[in-house]
Scaffold this active site. Structure first.
Site, PDB file in Angstrom:
ATOM      1  N   SER A   1     -36.448 -29.676  34.745  1.00 48.95           N
ATOM      2  CA  SER A   1     -37.680 -29.223  35.386  1.00 48.95           C
ATOM      3  C   SER A   1     -38.180 -27.955  34.699  1.00 48.95           C
ATOM      4  CB  SER A   1     -37.423 -29.033  36.878  1.00 48.95           C
ATOM      5  OG  SER A   1     -38.597 -29.219  37.591  1.00 48.95           O
TER       6      SER A   1
ATOM      7  N   HIS B   1     -35.821 -35.969  41.846  1.00 53.30           N
ATOM      8  CA  HIS B   1     -36.061 -35.034  40.744  1.00 53.30           C
ATOM      9  C   HIS B   1     -34.775 -34.290  40.365  1.00 53.30           C
ATOM     10  CE1 HIS B   1     -38.306 -32.381  38.193  1.00 53.30           C
ATOM     11  NE2 HIS B   1     -38.254 -31.333  38.993  1.00 53.30           N
TER      12      HIS B   1
END
Ligand code: MCU
Length: 418
Positions: free
Chosen positions: A206, A341
């Protein structure tokens, strides 16, 4: 028009190919009226001349480095006055002195239960979010401590900024990349840490995946770069992200990201606020700075916010650079189907192993991996986004094809001996 001074900058950067010694690089013209809705051609210099040889690519990579520092990421300081390191237990304490000031930071190393020293390693930007591979040490780098990234009010905070001033042009990601360079310096000086500095990769997920990509681009001693779900500001193209948003899908763009956090230099604001088409690069070229060293991008098509198509288009475009350098399988990507995620899906394990086993463990594996779970059409050349035809291969310059791995740096990147 060739400027010897630019060639000199390149020469001072690090160990360089004789090809770059032998020629000077094209100068960068004023780009104030640059405007290009397509992804800039990797194989054309900003001044318009063509990249035809591997030595030309070394120059182009240095040009891209300069432009990225100038317009987006901020300046990478040169080699510091001193870097010292002390290793104790599992902690590598690194002290850097520059301009009369000093800072210390202390990554920790987790050693594998198998394999033998000196170990290959992965530097985890804020740790790793891939499973720790067998036989590979993990170096945990607290990037927030180096360049704070809480939110838009974190500008100029962290150890990098204590050393170089809170007004340094670098955004947080450049501060982290500088930290990765100092970890490499420290490991080279500290054999008791038992890390093989010729086999070090970098990864992060990320926001820290964006950072892993920048670190891999700006530190030529990194042999494998693994950005994971890095999204906008990582493997995504700024231009493609804007187009996705324009077509009605909520995705992160440059104009949003500059308000959310301090990952970029404030120099980027003018482009993000007016038009990313004014940038003489996009992130396929940030990735290209890694070439021909290895890059494996791990993506997740499940989140619009991550802009997986913007990543795909940039990845397809970037891979033409590895292909032209004769190393297509050193660059791969895998865009998995929707999953939480930063929780690595087992479906990508074999692919990840192929890259780690080849580039960190020296095995022979098949890294010809270009997969997406998305239904994306993006070919090169591409009339809308990539209207350029990449050369099938660049002409080797005096047998120095592989030496381009030492570039991707300009004078401002520093002069670490590679
Ligand atoms: C994908 O990286 C970021 C993203 O850029 C941000 O907009 C969002 O807030 O956070 C993501 C992230 O770092 O998640 C852990």
């Amino acid at each position: 028009m060739f400027a010897s001074t630019y060639g000199f900058f390149v020469l001072t950067a690090c160990t360089l190919s004789t090809a770059v010694w032998a020629q000077s690089c094209p100068s960068i013209p004023s780009l104030t009226s640059y405007n290009n809705a397509a992804l800039p051609d990797p194989f054309t210099f900003a001044g318009g001349s063509k990249v035809a040889t591997t030595a030309d690519w070394a120059c182009r990579s240095a040009e891209i480095s300069t432009l990225l520092q100038q317009d987006e990421l901020g300046t990478m300081p040169g080699t510091p006055q001193s870097v010292t390191a002390a290793f104790s237990g599992s902690t590598l304490t690194i002290t850097v002195t520059d301009g009369g000031k000093s800072i210390s930071f202390a990554p920790t190393i987790t050693y594998p239960s198998s394999g033998s020293a000196p170990f290959p390693a992965i530097i985890g930007i804020g740790g790793i979010s891939i499973p720790a591979p067998a036989g590979v040490a993990i170096i945990n780098f607290n990037n927030d401590d180096m360049g704070l990234q809480n939110d838009g009010s974190s500008r100029g905070q962290g150890k990098f900024f204590q050393l170089y001033g809170s007004n340094a042009s670098a955004g947080a990601m450049m501060a982290w990349a500088w930290g990765v360079r100092r970890i490499m310096d420290a490991l080279e000086k500290t054999p008791t840490a038992r890390i093989d500095t010729t086999r070090v990769g970098v990864s992060g997920c990320s926001r820290n995946g964006k950072g892993a990509l920048v670190a891999g681009a700006f530190e030529p001693r990194i042999v494998l770069t693994i950005p994971q779900e890095s999204g906008s500001g990582g493997t995504d193209s700024w231009r493609l992200s804007d187009s996705i948003l324009k077509n009605g899908t909520s995705t992160q763009t440059a104009s949003e990201i500059i308000g959310e956090n301090v990952w970029f230099s404030t120099n980027f604001n003018q482009f993000a606020q007016s038009s990313v088409n004014k940038l003489p690069f996009d992130h396929h070229l940030l990735m290209g700075m890694v070439a021909p060293r290895a890059l494996f991008a791990i993506d997740n098509v499940g989140y619009d916010w991550l802009g997986p198509f913007a990543s795909y288009g940039a990845l397809v475009s970037a891979r033409t650079i590895w292909t032209a350098l004769g190393a297509p399988t050193a660059m791969g990507y895998s865009q998995a189907a929707n999953h939480v995620h930063c929780s690595f899906p087992s479906s990508q394990q074999t692919q990840l192993n192929a890259f780690i086993n080849k580039y960190l463990l020296g095995q022979s594996t098949n890294t010809n991996i270009t997969e997406t779970a998305g239904n994306y059409q993006f070919a090169i050349p591409n009339s809308q986004w990539a209207p350029w035809t990449p050369p099938a291969s660049l002409t080797p310059s005096n047998g120095t094809t592989s030496s381009t791995s030492t570039v991707g740096s300009t004078s401002t990147v520093g002069s670490t001996t590679v």
